[in-house]
Design a protein around this motif. Structure first.
Motif, short mmCIF file in Angstrom:
data_model
loop_
_atom_site.label_atom_id
_atom_site.label_comp_id
_atom_site.label_asym_id
_atom_site.label_seq_id
_atom_site.Cartn_x
_atom_site.Cartn_y
_atom_site.Cartn_z
N ALA A 1 45.74 47.06 36.16
CA ALA A 1 47.00 46.02 35.64
C ALA A 1 48.07 46.80 34.91
CB ALA A 1 46.41 44.77 35.25
N THR A 2 49.03 46.91 35.57
CA THR A 2 50.31 47.12 34.39
C THR A 2 50.95 45.76 34.07
OG1 THR A 2 52.09 47.37 36.50
CG2 THR A 2 50.52 49.27 35.71
N ALA A 3 52.07 46.14 33.48
CA ALA A 3 52.90 44.93 33.01
C ALA A 3 53.58 43.90 34.21
CB ALA A 3 53.76 45.13 32.07
N SER A 4 53.55 44.65 35.34
CA SER A 4 54.17 43.82 36.57
C SER A 4 53.53 44.09 37.96
CB SER A 4 55.65 44.66 36.66
OG SER A 4 55.48 46.13 36.96
N GLU A 5 52.31 44.66 37.81
CA GLU A 5 51.55 44.81 39.35
C GLU A 5 50.52 45.17 39.13
OE1 GLU A 5 53.30 48.14 41.30
OE2 GLU A 5 52.75 49.47 39.96
N LEU A 6 49.43 44.88 40.36
CA LEU A 6 47.94 45.28 40.29
C LEU A 6 48.11 46.47 41.12
CD1 LEU A 6 46.17 41.85 40.86
CD2 LEU A 6 46.10 43.44 38.79
N ASP B 1 35.21 39.89 42.16
CA ASP B 1 34.25 39.13 42.78
C ASP B 1 34.27 39.47 44.25
OD1 ASP B 1 32.70 37.07 43.16
OD2 ASP B 1 33.62 35.35 43.30
N GLY B 2 33.32 40.51 44.54
CA GLY B 2 33.24 40.96 45.93
C GLY B 2 34.54 41.76 46.02
N ARG B 3 35.08 41.47 47.26
CA ARG B 3 36.52 41.99 47.52
C ARG B 3 37.88 41.32 46.72
NH1 ARG B 3 38.43 41.46 52.12
NH2 ARG B 3 39.52 43.76 52.24
N GLU B 4 37.23 40.32 46.18
CA GLU B 4 38.52 39.59 45.60
C GLU B 4 38.92 40.11 44.50
OE1 GLU B 4 39.98 34.88 45.11
OE2 GLU B 4 37.75 35.50 45.04
N VAL B 5 40.16 40.31 44.06
CA VAL B 5 40.45 40.66 42.68
C VAL B 5 41.25 39.34 41.91
CG1 VAL B 5 41.99 42.25 41.50
CG2 VAL B 5 40.92 42.97 43.29
N ILE B 6 40.59 39.09 40.67
CA ILE B 6 41.48 37.81 40.18
C ILE B 6 41.66 38.13 38.83
CG2 ILE B 6 40.89 35.66 39.28
CD1 ILE B 6 38.22 35.54 41.18
N VAL B 7 42.99 37.59 38.68
CA VAL B 7 43.90 38.25 37.24
C VAL B 7 44.62 36.94 36.77
CG1 VAL B 7 45.89 38.87 38.27
CG2 VAL B 7 45.31 40.07 36.14
N THR B 8 44.53 36.76 35.34
CA THR B 8 45.37 35.73 34.94
C THR B 8 46.47 36.19 34.24
OG1 THR B 8 43.96 35.68 32.81
CG2 THR B 8 43.24 34.19 34.64
N VAL B 9 47.60 35.48 34.10
CA VAL B 9 48.86 35.84 33.34
C VAL B 9 49.03 35.03 32.29
CG1 VAL B 9 49.84 36.94 35.65
CG2 VAL B 9 50.46 34.33 35.02
N ALA B 10 50.01 35.45 31.40
CA ALA B 10 50.21 34.75 30.08
C ALA B 10 50.66 33.44 30.36
CB ALA B 10 51.32 35.58 29.40
N GLU C 1 48.90 31.02 34.68
CA GLU C 1 48.66 31.14 36.21
C GLU C 1 47.72 31.91 36.69
OE1 GLU C 1 52.77 30.07 38.54
OE2 GLU C 1 52.82 31.97 37.24
N ILE C 2 46.97 31.75 37.72
CA ILE C 2 45.53 32.63 38.26
C ILE C 2 46.21 33.02 39.49
CG2 ILE C 2 43.35 32.52 38.81
CD1 ILE C 2 44.35 29.57 36.90
N PHE C 3 45.78 34.50 39.74
CA PHE C 3 46.30 35.09 41.14
C PHE C 3 45.10 35.52 41.67
CE2 PHE C 3 50.29 34.55 38.99
CZ PHE C 3 51.13 34.36 40.12
N SER C 4 44.79 35.63 42.98
CA SER C 4 44.11 36.32 43.63
C SER C 4 44.46 37.30 44.75
CB SER C 4 43.00 35.24 44.74
OG SER C 4 42.47 35.85 45.17
N TRP C 5 43.64 38.50 44.81
CA TRP C 5 44.42 39.83 45.83
C TRP C 5 43.29 40.19 46.22
CZ3 TRP C 5 45.38 45.44 43.79
CH2 TRP C 5 45.98 45.88 44.72
N GLN C 6 43.22 40.50 47.72
CA GLN C 6 42.43 41.14 48.41
C GLN C 6 43.16 42.25 49.08
OE1 GLN C 6 39.74 39.29 50.83
NE2 GLN C 6 39.55 37.30 49.66
N PRO C 7 43.05 43.33 48.36
CA PRO C 7 43.68 44.76 48.94
C PRO C 7 43.36 44.77 50.60
CG PRO C 7 42.86 45.07 46.79
CD PRO C 7 42.29 43.78 47.38
#
Length: 205
Positions: A48-53, A79-88, A91-97
């Motif tokens: 994670a950078t300041a603006s992207e995964l 969590d498996g193929r799912e990437v979970i990240v929280t922001v300041a 909010e919570i975001f989920s990412w499956q590349p």
């Protein structure tokens, strides 16, 4: 191998024999590292950078990336193929590349240090330094586990998961608090005997 993300946005891999592997310049508007990277089972890493995964393969190839609307905080959760990240802002975001990140919901306030995965559905974090809260990834609902005295900002994040799924969190007064699966206080220990807590009940409901 070990992966090191420098504050200038350079990603290095270091082999077990200390030889340098790939060197990758992350092409980001803001390169400063914002959250701890997470290694995947296939030898790759999510950064994670300041603006992207960014998803980086074991050979240093960037295989996917997705923008984030806010600065991420805490560690990246896999969590498996799912990437979970929280922001300041909570909010919570989920990412499956290689798709795009999607918003799961919000804790309802700023997070201190991010969140921890505390079960198949639950993320737990410290909100506004006042509340230990659980976010349900399926329903999007937030449940308060414990709260300190209003306005005293006693709790420190992120929480962690201890033995027997006990949730552990520290306070600014130098205490370690533990909560069981039902939200009941199961542990209270003074980590700093010289500290004087603002309130003897700080950090627990």
């Amino acid at each position: 191998s070990i992966v090191v993300l420098c504050t200038d946005g350079t990603l290095w891999s270091v082999a077990a024999d200390s030889r340098l592997g790939y060197r990758l310049e992350l092409d980001s508007v803001a390169k400063t590292a914002a959250a701890a990277p997470a290694a995947s089972d296939d030898g790759g890493v999510v950064v994670a950078t300041a603006s992207e995964l960014v998803r980086v393969a074991a050979d240093g190839t960037v295989t996917a990336r997705t923008p984030l609307p806010e600065r991420p905080v805490g560690g990246i959760i896999l969590d498996g193929r799912e990437v979970i990240v929280t922001v300041a802002n909570g909010e919570i975001f989920s990412w499956q590349p290689p798709g795009s990140a999607r918003r799961l919901g919000t804790f309802g306030g700023p997070l201190d240090g991010g969140a921890v995965l505390a079960g198949p559905r639950a993320l737990v974090g410290v909100v506004d330094r006042d509340v230990l809260a659980s976010f349900d990834r399926v329903t999007g609902t937030v449940t308060v586990i414990a709260s300190g005295p209003a306005g005293l900002h006693q709790l420190e994040g992120p929480p962690t998961l201890g033995p027997a799924d006990e949730l552990l969190v520290t306070t600014l007064g130098g205490e370690l608090l533990g909560f069981d699966a039902h939200g009941a206080e199961a542990r209270r220990a003074a980590l700093d005997p010289l500290a004087t807590p603002l309130d003897s009940d700080a950090g627990a409901s």
